[in-house]
Every structure is written in C-alpha cells, then in structure tokens.
Design a protein around this motif. Structure first.
Motif, PDB file in Angstrom:
ATOM      1  N   ILE A  13       0.856  -1.178   0.000  1.00 13.66           N
ATOM      2  CA  ILE A  13       0.000   0.000   0.000  1.00 13.66           C
ATOM      3  C   ILE A  13       0.895   1.232   0.000  1.00 13.66           C
ATOM      4  O   ILE A  13       1.877   1.297   0.744  1.00 13.66           O
ATOM      5  N   LEU A  14       0.556   2.207  -0.828  1.00 11.47           N
ATOM      6  CA  LEU A  14       1.254   3.490  -0.838  1.00 11.47           C
ATOM      7  C   LEU A  14       0.353   4.537  -0.201  1.00 11.47           C
ATOM      8  O   LEU A  14      -0.789   4.734  -0.629  1.00 11.47           O
ATOM      9  N   ALA A  15       0.862   5.210   0.836  1.00 10.65           N
ATOM     10  CA  ALA A  15       0.170   6.339   1.451  1.00 10.65           C
ATOM     11  C   ALA A  15       0.860   7.618   0.997  1.00 10.65           C
ATOM     12  O   ALA A  15       2.060   7.792   1.230  1.00 10.65           O
ATOM     13  N   LEU A  30      -1.575  -0.146   9.496  1.00 11.87           N
ATOM     14  CA  LEU A  30      -1.004  -1.127   8.572  1.00 11.87           C
ATOM     15  C   LEU A  30       0.269  -1.735   9.144  1.00 11.87           C
ATOM     16  O   LEU A  30       0.507  -2.946   9.014  1.00 11.87           O
ATOM     17  N   GLU A  31       1.079  -0.898   9.782  1.00 12.36           N
ATOM     18  CA  GLU A  31       2.324  -1.390  10.385  1.00 12.36           C
ATOM     19  C   GLU A  31       2.029  -2.465  11.424  1.00 12.36           C
ATOM     20  O   GLU A  31       2.668  -3.525  11.441  1.00 12.36           O
ATOM     21  N   ARG A  32       1.037  -2.212  12.275  1.00 12.48           N
ATOM     22  CA  ARG A  32       0.673  -3.207  13.309  1.00 12.48           C
ATOM     23  C   ARG A  32       0.177  -4.512  12.695  1.00 12.48           C
ATOM     24  O   ARG A  32       0.371  -5.582  13.269  1.00 12.48           O
ATOM     25  N   ARG A  33      -0.456  -4.411  11.548  1.00 14.61           N
ATOM     26  CA  ARG A  33      -1.006  -5.604  10.907  1.00 14.61           C
ATOM     27  C   ARG A  33      -0.013  -6.302   9.987  1.00 14.61           C
ATOM     28  O   ARG A  33      -0.357  -7.290   9.330  1.00 14.61           O
ATOM     29  N   GLU A 213      -9.661   2.664   9.788  1.00  9.13           N
ATOM     30  CA  GLU A 213     -10.208   1.329   9.566  1.00  9.13           C
ATOM     31  C   GLU A 213     -11.030   1.286   8.273  1.00  9.13           C
ATOM     32  O   GLU A 213     -10.998   0.296   7.539  1.00  9.13           O
ATOM     33  N   ALA A 214     -11.775   2.345   8.008  1.00  3.30           N
ATOM     34  CA  ALA A 214     -12.571   2.397   6.787  1.00  3.30           C
ATOM     35  C   ALA A 214     -11.679   2.379   5.544  1.00  3.30           C
ATOM     36  O   ALA A 214     -11.970   1.686   4.556  1.00  3.30           O
ATOM     37  N   ILE A 215     -10.583   3.128   5.596  1.00  5.50           N
ATOM     38  CA  ILE A 215      -9.648   3.132   4.458  1.00  5.50           C
ATOM     39  C   ILE A 215      -9.061   1.742   4.272  1.00  5.50           C
ATOM     40  O   ILE A 215      -8.976   1.231   3.148  1.00  5.50           O
TER      41      ILE A 215
END
Length: 315
Positions: A13-15, A30-33, A213-215
């Motif tokens: 994923i690119l932020a 995302l890092e935590r997951r 979370e929605a993103i």
C-alpha cells in the motif's frame, strides 16, 4: 538522487502524505497488521521505523516522482493530501495504470453545497464554485471537489478503480486542528466554556481510528470500487452534548456560559464548530455496504482524552 528498490513490490500500500493525523493513524494501523506500507511525502515528519518504507518527494515534482515510483507496484494508493487537481494529476500520471491497482482519495464533506436537506448523503448537490463567506477557507471545498473529479476522470481513462472517501469532522489522536484540544485546554485552565445559546447546531463526527479502519477496509474490498462515500458516525452531537461527554470522560463538572451567537462573534472566540448552522452527514451507505461499525462518540472521546493526556505528559 532517486530512490530505487531491488525488485517490484507485488503486495503493498502506498500512502501519499501519511505523516499527519489521519494518514499517520492509517500507516501505523497497517504497520501493526504487518502490511507492507510505503509513505510518499516531503519527509518533514519522518517515521524512522524499519517497517515503514519512506519515499521523500514533493508530489508536484514530476521527474522525481517518476524516478521514485518506477520500480514499484501497489495494490492500493491512498492519497491523504489531494487538495486540488494540480495535486492529483502529476501523481496519477507518474503512477500510471501499471503501478496502481486502486486509487483511494481522502476528500471531505466540504464538497457539498449548502442545503437544508439533512442528513447530507453522497448524491447531494456539490459546490459549483468557491465560498467567499468562508474567508481563508473559501477555495477548500470546491478545490476538493475538482480533485475528486480529476481522479475519477483519470480512473475512467485508464481503467483503474477509484474510491472517494469524504470524512466529516474528524477527531482523535494526532489531531493538529484546534478542535477537541481547544475544549480540553479550556477546561484544564479552569475557564468556563462559552457556547452558543439554544444549543441548536448539530454535528456529525468521525473518529480518526474509524476513518483509518474504513480506508483499510477499502484496500481489501471490491464493494467500494468506483464509489464515493461519506464517513460519518450516526450520532448527532450538539455543543451541549459535547460538554456532557467531556464531563463523563474527564470526570468533572464543566462550567458553561451560554451567550448569543452575535456576542460570541464579537468576542472572537475560536470555537471549533459553526455557531448557528448544522453539519449533518449520513455515513449509512458505507456502514451498510461494507458491514462497518462506527465507534460510539463517548468511547471515542475517552480514547482521545487518554491519548491527549499521554502526549501532554510525554517528555
């Protein structure tokens, strides 16, 4: 010098943006997951964490963008700082259809034209020009709408699905806007809160963790492709209700002085929400179609207060 990676990234994923507020909460999620996340921004607030791949680059520098993105491919690109079509076009042209399987733009409920039909849903009329009555923010909503249009047009041309997310008033950890912090600091100072008499305006809020979370849900769902959604919790919160929740969260009685709107305007008090108009949006479409639940307002504010206290006490 350009940044080059040894191989094509197949799942990532690119932020774009991603180091402030909503973007930061999303990247840390995302890092935590354990999801591979890249962050592209000017690098003024680096994460400096090995699991987050940072690409320092100005999004309007087309040559640098092309160099930085050339070896990469992303499942989704989440754009947190698309404030105008001039922000959108260079990035999407540099990505091209081969590097982005899905483009998600974080827009705003500010794109809607003023209306008395509440709550405002996704098909409501959009702005047709700037709003001079908003002063320094006159161009914000209209430029956000033009950014949405530019992204959707690019997606149609190249066959890349585009999702637009429009959060309402966002609050929570890392918030740099003086919203909940204004309330916290006023209460902690011992001053009474000065609020508009009548307790008329009603507001929809979006907790920053819900937005993140929605993103994340959109990066992994086909249901949201080529759709636009509001992100807004179902509770309608007035200034008075806001204070009730603060009293519960802070565990203290809060002094309040209610004054006419004209008086508050004359005092130039920096209240963070409108004094005499509603900001009410429907987030039901996203909740229903993606089976998504919003955090109750009081629970979200409790989390926000605990984060705020911890941040204030940090050395």
């Amino acid at each position: 010098p350009g940044i080059f990676f040894e191989s094509i990234v197949d799942r990532a994923i690119l932020a774009v943006g991603g180091s402030y507020f909503v973007g930061r909460v999303f990247v840390e999620l995302l890092e935590r997951r354990g999801i591979k996340v890249f962050v592209l921004n000017r690098g003024t607030r680096p994460f400096n964490r090995p699991a987050i791949h940072e690409i320092p680059c100005d999004r309007r520098d087309t040559q640098r963008l092309a160099e930085a993105l050339a070896p990469l491919r992303f499942d989704a690109v989440v754009d947190f700082c698309a404030y105008s079509k001039e922000d959108v076009n260079p990035l999407l042209e540099a990505l091209g259809p081969k590097r982005a399987a899905h483009y998600i733009q974080i827009s705003s409920c500010s794109v809607y034209a003023p209306t008395k039909e509440l709550p405002v849903a996704e098909d409501a009329r959009k702005l047709s020009g700037p709003q001079p009555e908003l002063g320094p923010a006159a161009d914000y909503g209209f430029n956000k709408w033009l950014a949405e249009y530019a992204a959707s047009a690019w997606g149609m041309r190249h066959g890349v699905p585009v999702t637009i997310l429009r959060p309402t008033i966002v609050f929570g950890p890392y918030n740099y806007a003086p919203r909940e912090s204004w309330f916290f600091e006023t209460v902690l100072s011992g001053r009474p809160l000065v609020l508009p008499a009548g307790d008329l305006p009603l507001f929809s809020f979006a907790f920053v963790e819900d937005v993140a979370e929605a993103i994340a849900a959109c990066t992994n769902s086909k249901a949201c492709l080529n759709r636009a959604y509001n992100l807004a919790g179902p509770e309608l919160v007035s200034y008075g209700r806001y204070v009730q929740v603060l009293e519960k969260v802070l565990g203290r009685k809060i002094g309040v002085q209610y004054l006419p709107v004209e008086r508050i305007d004359a005092m130039r008090l920096p209240l963070p929400f409108p004094l005499d108009s509603h900001l009410v949006y429907s987030g039901e479409a996203f909740a229903g179609e993606l089976n998504f639940s919003y955090t109750p307002f009081d629970r979200a504010m409790d989390k926000t207060w605990k984060w705020y206290k911890s941040a204030k006490e940090a050395p």
